[in-house]
Design an enzyme around this catalytic site. Sequence first.
Site, mmCIF file in Angstrom:
data_model
loop_
_atom_site.group_PDB
_atom_site.id
_atom_site.type_symbol
_atom_site.label_atom_id
_atom_site.label_comp_id
_atom_site.label_asym_id
_atom_site.label_seq_id
_atom_site.Cartn_x
_atom_site.Cartn_y
_atom_site.Cartn_z
ATOM 1 N N SER A 195 -8.691 20.880 3.489
ATOM 2 C CA SER A 195 -9.636 21.571 4.351
ATOM 3 C C SER A 195 -9.097 22.993 3.930
ATOM 4 C CB SER A 195 -8.857 21.772 6.025
ATOM 5 O OG SER A 195 -8.055 21.620 6.067
ATOM 6 N N ASP A 221 -6.513 27.967 13.945
ATOM 7 C CA ASP A 221 -6.339 27.210 14.724
ATOM 8 C C ASP A 221 -5.235 26.313 14.724
ATOM 9 O OD1 ASP A 221 -7.138 25.420 12.594
ATOM 10 O OD2 ASP A 221 -8.674 25.096 12.995
ATOM 11 N N HIS A 265 -4.807 25.229 10.888
ATOM 12 C CA HIS A 265 -5.333 25.803 9.330
ATOM 13 C C HIS A 265 -4.604 28.111 10.075
ATOM 14 C CE1 HIS A 265 -8.671 23.343 10.286
ATOM 15 N NE2 HIS A 265 -8.126 22.810 8.660
#
EC number: 3.1.1.-
Length: 366
Positions: free
Chosen positions: A30, A320, A323
Site C-alpha cells: 500500500s 491514517d 500510512h
Amino acid sequence: MKFCAIFVLFIVLAINGYDCKIVQFIFGDSLSDVGNNKNLPRSLATANLPFYGIDFGNGLPNGRFTNGRTVSDIIGDKIGLPRPVAFLDPSMNEDVILENGVNYASGGGGILNETGGYFIQRFSLWKQIELFQGTQDVVVAKIGKKEADKFFQDARYVVALGSNDFINNYLMPVYSDSWKYNDQTFVDYLMETLESQLKVLHSLGARKLMVFGLGPMGCIPLQRALSLDGNCQNKASNLAKRFNKAATTMLLDLETKLPNASYRFGEAYDLVNDVITNPKKYGFDNSDSPCCSFYRIRPALTCIPASTLCKDRSKYVFWDEYHPTDKANELVANILIKRFDFMRADDGISHAPSPAPDISPSSDNN
C-alpha cells in the site's frame, strides 16, 4: 518504508519505430499502490473513499493510501520520470508500458501468498511477478523478442514490501504462521521466499534492482493504539530490524551469484525512526496519531467520509493508522534522494537474456 531509486535518466532508443525509454517496474504494497486495489472489486484493502487523495490532483480518491503522493511519486517527479501506471488502470496497453513502465503494488500484499488473506483480494509478490510475466508477453508481441529483452533488461526494478508479512500475518494469532514460527525462523522463511522471487525476476531480465527495507513498524499509529501504554511496540520494530539485516546479507550474496546483477538495499529505518522520535526537528507537531481519524475511536483502521481531519495536514507524520502523509513522504523522498546514488540509465550492463522459469503458484484470491 520502502522506496527510493526507482528512477533513471531517459535514454531514447529506436525500436521498430517506437521510442522506448528506460522505465521502472514497481512491486510493493500500500505504500506504493497507485490504484491496483481500487480496481479489485472484492478487496477490503482500498483507498477508494474520501478523504484519500484530498491533496492530489482533483482531490478525489485515486487509489493511493495517503492524502497526496507516495514517496515513489515524489522521487520520480523530482528526477523527471513519468509515473509508472497501475497494472489494473483502464488505460494500460502496450504503448503505456513502453512509455511509463508498470506499477504492480497492491495494498495488503506481502512476500508470502498467505499474508493479508482477510483483505480477500490483493496481489502478493508472487502474483505481481506473474503479472509482470504477462506484461512481458504483451511487449514481445508488440516489438519482438530481441528488442523486448533489451527493454526489460535495461529497465529499473523496485521491490518494496514486507511489513504486511509481519503486521497482517505473523503478529496476528489468526494466522498459522504466528504459531508455526518464532521470530528468527519466520524472518528466515521470508528471506528464503524473497530470494526465490528475486531470482525469478533476474531470470525475467531484472538486472538493476533495489529492495527497500522496513521502517519502525511498531511506531505506526495502529501499533501504538493496540499497545497498553500508547507507546511504540518494540517487538514489531525489532522484527523490522531483523528483516533489514537479513535482507542486506541476502542481497549481497545474490549479487555475487547472479550474472550481471546490480542489487541494492535501501535502508530507511533510522531516518523514519528519527522523524517519529523527533518530529519538531522536521517541522511536524504530531507523529503518534493519524490526521484522519474517527473522532476518539481508535484504531479506526481506515479514513472514511465520516472521519475528522486534523487542522493542518502538513504537521502530521501519519495520514491514517498505517500510512504517512504527503508531507512526510516528501521529507523521506528528499532525504533518500540525497542519501542514495541512484541507478541511472547510462551505467548499463550488457548481458544475455535468461529463459523464464515456472512461476511459483499464487493463491486464487491474490
